[in-house]
Design a protein around this motif. Structure first.
Motif, PDB file in Angstrom:
ATOM      1  N   LEU A  30     108.691 -51.888 -51.699  1.00  0.00           N
ATOM      2  CA  LEU A  30     107.984 -51.062 -52.782  1.00  0.00           C
ATOM      3  C   LEU A  30     108.496 -51.427 -54.139  1.00  0.00           C
ATOM      4  CD1 LEU A  30     107.157 -47.656 -51.216  1.00  0.00           C
ATOM      5  CD2 LEU A  30     105.515 -49.405 -51.989  1.00  0.00           C
ATOM      6  N   HIS A  31     109.736 -51.542 -54.229  1.00  0.00           N
ATOM      7  CA  HIS A  31     110.681 -51.698 -55.268  1.00  0.00           C
ATOM      8  C   HIS A  31     110.959 -53.051 -55.868  1.00  0.00           C
ATOM      9  CE1 HIS A  31     110.965 -47.230 -54.291  1.00  0.00           C
ATOM     10  NE2 HIS A  31     110.267 -47.346 -55.433  1.00  0.00           N
ATOM     11  N   HIS A  32     110.720 -54.038 -54.770  1.00  0.00           N
ATOM     12  CA  HIS A  32     111.140 -55.416 -54.943  1.00  0.00           C
ATOM     13  C   HIS A  32     110.544 -55.837 -56.398  1.00  0.00           C
ATOM     14  CE1 HIS A  32     112.501 -59.345 -54.244  1.00  0.00           C
ATOM     15  NE2 HIS A  32     111.169 -59.950 -54.626  1.00  0.00           N
ATOM     16  N   ARG A  33     111.452 -56.592 -57.090  1.00  0.00           N
ATOM     17  CA  ARG A  33     110.706 -57.349 -58.332  1.00  0.00           C
ATOM     18  C   ARG A  33     111.332 -58.597 -58.442  1.00  0.00           C
ATOM     19  NH1 ARG A  33     112.877 -53.178 -63.112  1.00  0.00           N
ATOM     20  NH2 ARG A  33     111.520 -54.609 -64.408  1.00  0.00           N
ATOM     21  N   PRO A  34     110.429 -59.636 -58.353  1.00  0.00           N
ATOM     22  CA  PRO A  34     110.933 -61.193 -58.363  1.00  0.00           C
ATOM     23  C   PRO A  34     111.628 -61.670 -59.311  1.00  0.00           C
ATOM     24  CG  PRO A  34     108.448 -60.948 -58.464  1.00  0.00           C
ATOM     25  CD  PRO A  34     108.782 -59.519 -58.156  1.00  0.00           C
ATOM     26  N   ALA A  35     111.465 -60.981 -60.483  1.00  0.00           N
ATOM     27  CA  ALA A  35     112.311 -61.477 -61.384  1.00  0.00           C
ATOM     28  C   ALA A  35     112.570 -60.003 -62.488  1.00  0.00           C
ATOM     29  CB  ALA A  35     111.552 -62.390 -62.368  1.00  0.00           C
ATOM     30  N   VAL A  45     100.985 -50.006 -58.569  1.00  0.00           N
ATOM     31  CA  VAL A  45     100.063 -48.800 -57.775  1.00  0.00           C
ATOM     32  C   VAL A  45     100.193 -47.716 -58.654  1.00  0.00           C
ATOM     33  CG1 VAL A  45      99.384 -47.683 -55.609  1.00  0.00           C
ATOM     34  CG2 VAL A  45     100.063 -50.070 -55.713  1.00  0.00           C
ATOM     35  N   TRP A  46     101.479 -47.260 -59.169  1.00  0.00           N
ATOM     36  CA  TRP A  46     101.355 -45.992 -59.897  1.00  0.00           C
ATOM     37  C   TRP A  46     100.677 -46.212 -61.200  1.00  0.00           C
ATOM     38  CZ3 TRP A  46     103.786 -45.689 -64.745  1.00  0.00           C
ATOM     39  CH2 TRP A  46     103.864 -44.532 -65.174  1.00  0.00           C
ATOM     40  N   HIS A  47     100.771 -47.412 -61.795  1.00  0.00           N
ATOM     41  CA  HIS A  47     100.153 -47.772 -63.123  1.00  0.00           C
ATOM     42  C   HIS A  47      98.508 -47.719 -62.842  1.00  0.00           C
ATOM     43  CE1 HIS A  47      99.172 -49.581 -67.033  1.00  0.00           C
ATOM     44  NE2 HIS A  47      98.754 -50.794 -66.173  1.00  0.00           N
ATOM     45  N   LEU A  48      98.146 -48.381 -62.045  1.00  0.00           N
ATOM     46  CA  LEU A  48      96.771 -48.390 -61.996  1.00  0.00           C
ATOM     47  C   LEU A  48      96.265 -46.977 -61.526  1.00  0.00           C
ATOM     48  CD1 LEU A  48      95.218 -48.465 -58.663  1.00  0.00           C
ATOM     49  CD2 LEU A  48      96.505 -50.472 -58.508  1.00  0.00           C
ATOM     50  N   THR A  49      96.966 -46.391 -61.163  1.00  0.00           N
ATOM     51  CA  THR A  49      96.394 -44.684 -60.839  1.00  0.00           C
ATOM     52  C   THR A  49      96.549 -44.018 -62.133  1.00  0.00           C
ATOM     53  OG1 THR A  49      97.323 -45.063 -58.343  1.00  0.00           O
ATOM     54  CG2 THR A  49      96.697 -42.782 -59.108  1.00  0.00           C
ATOM     55  N   ARG A  50      97.587 -44.127 -62.614  1.00  0.00           N
ATOM     56  CA  ARG A  50      97.864 -43.480 -63.981  1.00  0.00           C
ATOM     57  C   ARG A  50      96.489 -43.704 -64.681  1.00  0.00           C
ATOM     58  NH1 ARG A  50      98.358 -39.824 -65.142  1.00  0.00           N
ATOM     59  NH2 ARG A  50      99.553 -39.974 -67.088  1.00  0.00           N
ATOM     60  N   VAL A  51      96.216 -44.785 -64.980  1.00  0.00           N
ATOM     61  CA  VAL A  51      95.352 -45.357 -65.968  1.00  0.00           C
ATOM     62  C   VAL A  51      93.922 -44.802 -65.547  1.00  0.00           C
ATOM     63  CG1 VAL A  51      93.867 -47.459 -66.701  1.00  0.00           C
ATOM     64  CG2 VAL A  51      96.277 -47.661 -66.618  1.00  0.00           C
ATOM     65  N   GLN A  52      93.618 -45.015 -63.971  1.00  0.00           N
ATOM     66  CA  GLN A  52      92.264 -44.128 -63.622  1.00  0.00           C
ATOM     67  C   GLN A  52      92.457 -42.926 -64.177  1.00  0.00           C
ATOM     68  OE1 GLN A  52      89.982 -43.403 -59.446  1.00  0.00           O
ATOM     69  NE2 GLN A  52      90.933 -45.507 -59.806  1.00  0.00           N
ATOM     70  N   ASP A  53      93.426 -42.182 -63.710  1.00  0.00           N
ATOM     71  CA  ASP A  53      93.488 -40.806 -63.670  1.00  0.00           C
ATOM     72  C   ASP A  53      93.294 -40.499 -65.246  1.00  0.00           C
ATOM     73  OD1 ASP A  53      94.076 -38.067 -63.530  1.00  0.00           O
ATOM     74  OD2 ASP A  53      96.284 -38.249 -63.055  1.00  0.00           O
ATOM     75  N   ASP A  54      94.094 -41.026 -66.261  1.00  0.00           N
ATOM     76  CA  ASP A  54      94.046 -40.819 -67.735  1.00  0.00           C
ATOM     77  C   ASP A  54      92.477 -41.035 -68.231  1.00  0.00           C
ATOM     78  OD1 ASP A  54      95.525 -40.617 -70.455  1.00  0.00           O
ATOM     79  OD2 ASP A  54      94.488 -42.629 -70.395  1.00  0.00           O
ATOM     80  N   HIS A  55      92.077 -42.247 -68.055  1.00  0.00           N
ATOM     81  CA  HIS A  55      90.609 -42.630 -68.546  1.00  0.00           C
ATOM     82  C   HIS A  55      89.479 -41.798 -68.023  1.00  0.00           C
ATOM     83  CE1 HIS A  55      93.147 -45.573 -70.246  1.00  0.00           C
ATOM     84  NE2 HIS A  55      92.251 -46.371 -70.285  1.00  0.00           N
ATOM     85  N   ILE A  56      89.454 -41.559 -66.649  1.00  0.00           N
ATOM     86  CA  ILE A  56      88.439 -40.890 -66.281  1.00  0.00           C
ATOM     87  C   ILE A  56      88.489 -39.283 -66.625  1.00  0.00           C
ATOM     88  CG2 ILE A  56      87.388 -39.780 -64.152  1.00  0.00           C
ATOM     89  CD1 ILE A  56      87.088 -42.778 -64.470  1.00  0.00           C
ATOM     90  N   TRP A  71     101.491 -33.799 -59.620  1.00  0.00           N
ATOM     91  CA  TRP A  71     101.997 -35.065 -59.250  1.00  0.00           C
ATOM     92  C   TRP A  71     103.185 -35.623 -60.082  1.00  0.00           C
ATOM     93  CZ3 TRP A  71     101.157 -36.782 -54.541  1.00  0.00           C
ATOM     94  CH2 TRP A  71     100.133 -36.458 -54.051  1.00  0.00           C
ATOM     95  N   GLN A  72     103.189 -35.462 -61.317  1.00  0.00           N
ATOM     96  CA  GLN A  72     104.180 -35.843 -62.261  1.00  0.00           C
ATOM     97  C   GLN A  72     105.688 -35.063 -62.001  1.00  0.00           C
ATOM     98  OE1 GLN A  72     105.087 -33.520 -65.321  1.00  0.00           O
ATOM     99  NE2 GLN A  72     106.657 -35.125 -66.374  1.00  0.00           N
ATOM    100  N   LYS A  73     105.466 -33.827 -61.512  1.00  0.00           N
ATOM    101  CA  LYS A  73     107.046 -33.271 -60.795  1.00  0.00           C
ATOM    102  C   LYS A  73     107.182 -33.989 -59.648  1.00  0.00           C
ATOM    103  CE  LYS A  73     106.316 -28.919 -63.454  1.00  0.00           C
ATOM    104  NZ  LYS A  73     105.741 -27.504 -63.151  1.00  0.00           N
ATOM    105  N   ALA A 101     105.771 -44.991 -49.586  1.00  0.00           N
ATOM    106  CA  ALA A 101     104.479 -45.227 -49.845  1.00  0.00           C
ATOM    107  C   ALA A 101     103.459 -43.965 -49.754  1.00  0.00           C
ATOM    108  CB  ALA A 101     103.750 -46.346 -49.123  1.00  0.00           C
ATOM    109  N   GLY A 102     103.605 -43.078 -49.067  1.00  0.00           N
ATOM    110  CA  GLY A 102     102.659 -42.056 -48.921  1.00  0.00           C
ATOM    111  C   GLY A 102     102.901 -41.228 -50.296  1.00  0.00           C
ATOM    112  N   LEU A 103     103.612 -41.048 -51.135  1.00  0.00           N
ATOM    113  CA  LEU A 103     103.627 -40.458 -52.419  1.00  0.00           C
ATOM    114  C   LEU A 103     102.466 -41.411 -53.284  1.00  0.00           C
ATOM    115  CD1 LEU A 103     104.798 -37.929 -54.077  1.00  0.00           C
ATOM    116  CD2 LEU A 103     106.341 -39.771 -55.020  1.00  0.00           C
ATOM    117  N   LEU A 104     102.633 -42.684 -53.355  1.00  0.00           N
ATOM    118  CA  LEU A 104     101.563 -43.081 -54.120  1.00  0.00           C
ATOM    119  C   LEU A 104     100.337 -43.188 -53.438  1.00  0.00           C
ATOM    120  CD1 LEU A 104     103.830 -46.592 -54.438  1.00  0.00           C
ATOM    121  CD2 LEU A 104     103.032 -45.004 -56.446  1.00  0.00           C
ATOM    122  N   THR A 105     100.041 -43.026 -52.209  1.00  0.00           N
ATOM    123  CA  THR A 105      98.532 -43.220 -51.567  1.00  0.00           C
ATOM    124  C   THR A 105      98.055 -41.779 -51.782  1.00  0.00           C
ATOM    125  OG1 THR A 105      99.583 -42.901 -49.305  1.00  0.00           O
ATOM    126  CG2 THR A 105      98.811 -45.005 -49.896  1.00  0.00           C
ATOM    127  N   GLY A 106      98.966 -40.717 -51.547  1.00  0.00           N
ATOM    128  CA  GLY A 106      98.759 -39.351 -52.013  1.00  0.00           C
ATOM    129  C   GLY A 106      98.145 -39.148 -53.276  1.00  0.00           C
TER     130      GLY A 106
END
Length: 171
Positions: A30-35, A45-56, A71-73, A101-106
């Motif tokens: 989940l946390h691997h960054r290739p660079a 996944v967190w970002h795409l969810t935050r954008v959907q949440d914020d914009h909707i 969820w923020q807490k 990953a369950g936190l992200l899917t939740g």
């Protein structure tokens, strides 16, 4: 088929892809960054969810799920309350760490339910309503919904690609 049915189908596809990309991943994947400047699957996944949440929430004058359902807490990221990840530095990307990953899917599922709730009641004429006058031309609800759909699909696609890199490197 009505416009709202197309949108419901599109947002449903995001949910399917979010679940598929996160399925079976542990904290290391989940946390691997290739660079050093790259994003991780968790961040994407967190970002795409935050954008959907914020914009909707903004478009329909609702509370963000992120705040209203604590969820923020639960994430405890040490980022500003309304942060969506837009413009994050590598150091900020590194703060987006989860135990599973369950936190992200939740969180995604909770946002998805709020999104479906408003889409199910959507009348076609509402798609013309202006939701953001900061742009030229001003942004209609229909344009905003398609924009979020596109952005989320791009980010989940990036996460799927990164998942493949991580898994092929481990093989």
């Amino acid at each position: 088929m009505h416009a709202k049915d197309i949108l419901i189908d599109g947002y449903g596809r995001i949910r399917e892809e979010v679940h598929a990309v996160l399925d079976g991943l542990g904290p290391e994947e989940l946390h691997h960054r290739p660079a050093p400047d790259a994003n991780s699957v968790a961040w994407l996944v967190w970002h795409l969810t935050r954008v959907q949440d914020d914009h909707i929430a903004d478009a329909f004058d609702l509370d963000q799920v992120w705040l209203a359902q604590d969820w923020q807490k639960r994430f405890g990221l040490g980022l500003p309350r309304h942060d969506t990840g837009y413009g994050h530095t590598p150091a900020q990307v590194a703060k987006v760490r989860v135990e599973s990953a369950g936190l992200l899917t939740g969180y995604y599922d909770a946002v998805h339910e709020q999104t479906l709730g408003v889409l199910r009641t959507l009348a076609a004429k509402e798609l013309e309503r202006i939701v953001d006058e900061r742009w030229d031309p001003p942004v209609s609800l229909g344009v905003r919904l398609v924009s979020v759909l596109s952005d989320d699909l791009q980010h989940v696609g990036q996460a799927a690609y990164l998942r493949g890199l991580v898994q092929s490197a481990a093989a």
